[in-house]
Design a protein around this motif. Sequence first.
Motif, mmCIF file in Angstrom:
data_model
loop_
_atom_site.group_PDB
_atom_site.id
_atom_site.type_symbol
_atom_site.label_atom_id
_atom_site.label_comp_id
_atom_site.label_asym_id
_atom_site.label_seq_id
_atom_site.Cartn_x
_atom_site.Cartn_y
_atom_site.Cartn_z
ATOM 1 N N ALA A 140 0.775 -1.232 -0.122
ATOM 2 C CA ALA A 140 -0.056 -0.152 -0.009
ATOM 3 C C ALA A 140 1.006 1.346 -0.191
ATOM 4 N N GLU A 141 0.495 2.334 -0.633
ATOM 5 C CA GLU A 141 1.115 3.517 -0.605
ATOM 6 C C GLU A 141 0.311 4.663 0.453
ATOM 7 N N LEU A 142 -0.933 4.385 0.623
ATOM 8 C CA LEU A 142 -1.682 5.302 1.541
ATOM 9 C C LEU A 142 -2.969 4.433 2.393
ATOM 10 N N ALA A 143 -2.909 4.895 3.783
ATOM 11 C CA ALA A 143 -3.795 4.505 4.681
ATOM 12 C C ALA A 143 -4.735 5.374 5.145
ATOM 13 N N ARG A 144 -6.031 5.512 5.229
ATOM 14 C CA ARG A 144 -6.864 6.389 5.888
ATOM 15 C C ARG A 144 -7.649 5.744 6.939
ATOM 16 N N SER A 145 -8.357 6.818 7.579
ATOM 17 C CA SER A 145 -8.948 6.367 8.870
ATOM 18 C C SER A 145 -9.889 7.545 9.318
ATOM 19 N N GLU A 146 -11.148 7.204 9.962
ATOM 20 C CA GLU A 146 -12.001 8.344 10.513
ATOM 21 C C GLU A 146 -12.608 8.175 11.658
ATOM 22 N N SER A 147 -12.849 9.120 12.390
ATOM 23 C CA SER A 147 -13.360 9.188 13.702
ATOM 24 C C SER A 147 -14.334 10.017 13.901
ATOM 25 N N PHE A 148 -15.270 9.768 14.769
ATOM 26 C CA PHE A 148 -16.403 10.988 15.000
ATOM 27 C C PHE A 148 -15.739 11.752 16.147
ATOM 28 N N ASP A 149 -16.438 12.989 16.302
ATOM 29 C CA ASP A 149 -16.277 13.784 17.521
ATOM 30 C C ASP A 149 -16.558 13.074 18.648
ATOM 31 N N GLY A 150 -15.618 13.291 19.661
ATOM 32 C CA GLY A 150 -15.720 12.503 20.974
ATOM 33 C C GLY A 150 -15.109 11.351 21.128
ATOM 34 N N ARG A 176 -29.279 11.579 13.145
ATOM 35 C CA ARG A 176 -28.688 12.661 13.751
ATOM 36 C C ARG A 176 -27.266 12.955 12.592
ATOM 37 N N ARG A 177 -27.096 14.128 12.703
ATOM 38 C CA ARG A 177 -25.728 14.597 11.777
ATOM 39 C C ARG A 177 -24.524 14.328 12.598
ATOM 40 N N ARG A 178 -23.737 13.562 12.303
ATOM 41 C CA ARG A 178 -22.230 13.382 13.061
ATOM 42 C C ARG A 178 -21.303 13.893 12.130
ATOM 43 N N THR A 179 -19.962 14.480 12.773
ATOM 44 C CA THR A 179 -19.017 14.965 11.932
ATOM 45 C C THR A 179 -17.824 13.963 12.140
ATOM 46 N N GLY A 180 -17.469 13.460 11.152
ATOM 47 C CA GLY A 180 -16.149 12.525 11.037
ATOM 48 C C GLY A 180 -14.999 13.429 10.947
ATOM 49 N N HIS A 181 -13.983 13.132 11.596
ATOM 50 C CA HIS A 181 -12.604 13.643 11.262
ATOM 51 C C HIS A 181 -11.966 12.583 10.704
ATOM 52 N N ARG A 182 -11.073 12.959 9.503
ATOM 53 C CA ARG A 182 -10.697 12.119 8.644
ATOM 54 C C ARG A 182 -8.886 12.275 8.845
#
Length: 217
Positions: A140-150, A176-182
Amino acid sequence: MAGHFPLVGLRVRTPRLELRLPDDDQLAALAELAAVGIHEPDTMPFVTPFTDAPPDVVARSVVQHHYRMRGELVPDKWVLPLTVLSGGTVVGTQDLEATEFAVTRQVGSGSWLGREHQGQGIGTEMRAAALHLAFAGLGAELARSESFDGNAASTGVSRKLGYADDGTAHHAVLGRRRTGHRFVLTRETWERHRSVDVTIDGLEPCLPLLGADDPPA
């Protein structure tokens, strides 16, 4: 079985952990672990809120997820749902996933730990194992992840392993609308931050199934 589906013979090991596709007994233990609880009742760290259900339904959904991911796995699109064991005890799960990996050389990940196993550094170690599989094993050349507020635990793992901020995204979860941080991690940054010893066994026959049998020059 490994002669027909080589991924059942794949083993990724760290000093404390083993990641593998579970056998039936281990999958049952994983389902029971999820049914006991993964997070506080008033939080939801997942885009797909599978834990918002009675314990028996949660357990069954874990089993169905594993069977479904195995059945749908093809080189162009796959999810590898690895069960995590510590000292032979099932403690959680670490997924690795990709779409058109042979072209994109990019992976994503997702994970959870049973509540009794949280706060011991296992989450960092098992993500490090998955990243080693992705970068060192699959090319692989790139890995991504995401997590919600809190979700400080997931965010903390990404920070420890060298991921950089990569914007935000909005998701609808339980109305509900949730914000994911990438977050994003390049191969070069991974190489600078890697600090966990990882070994991989049984990978070579799995490469064609994951679109990784013809790595780029």
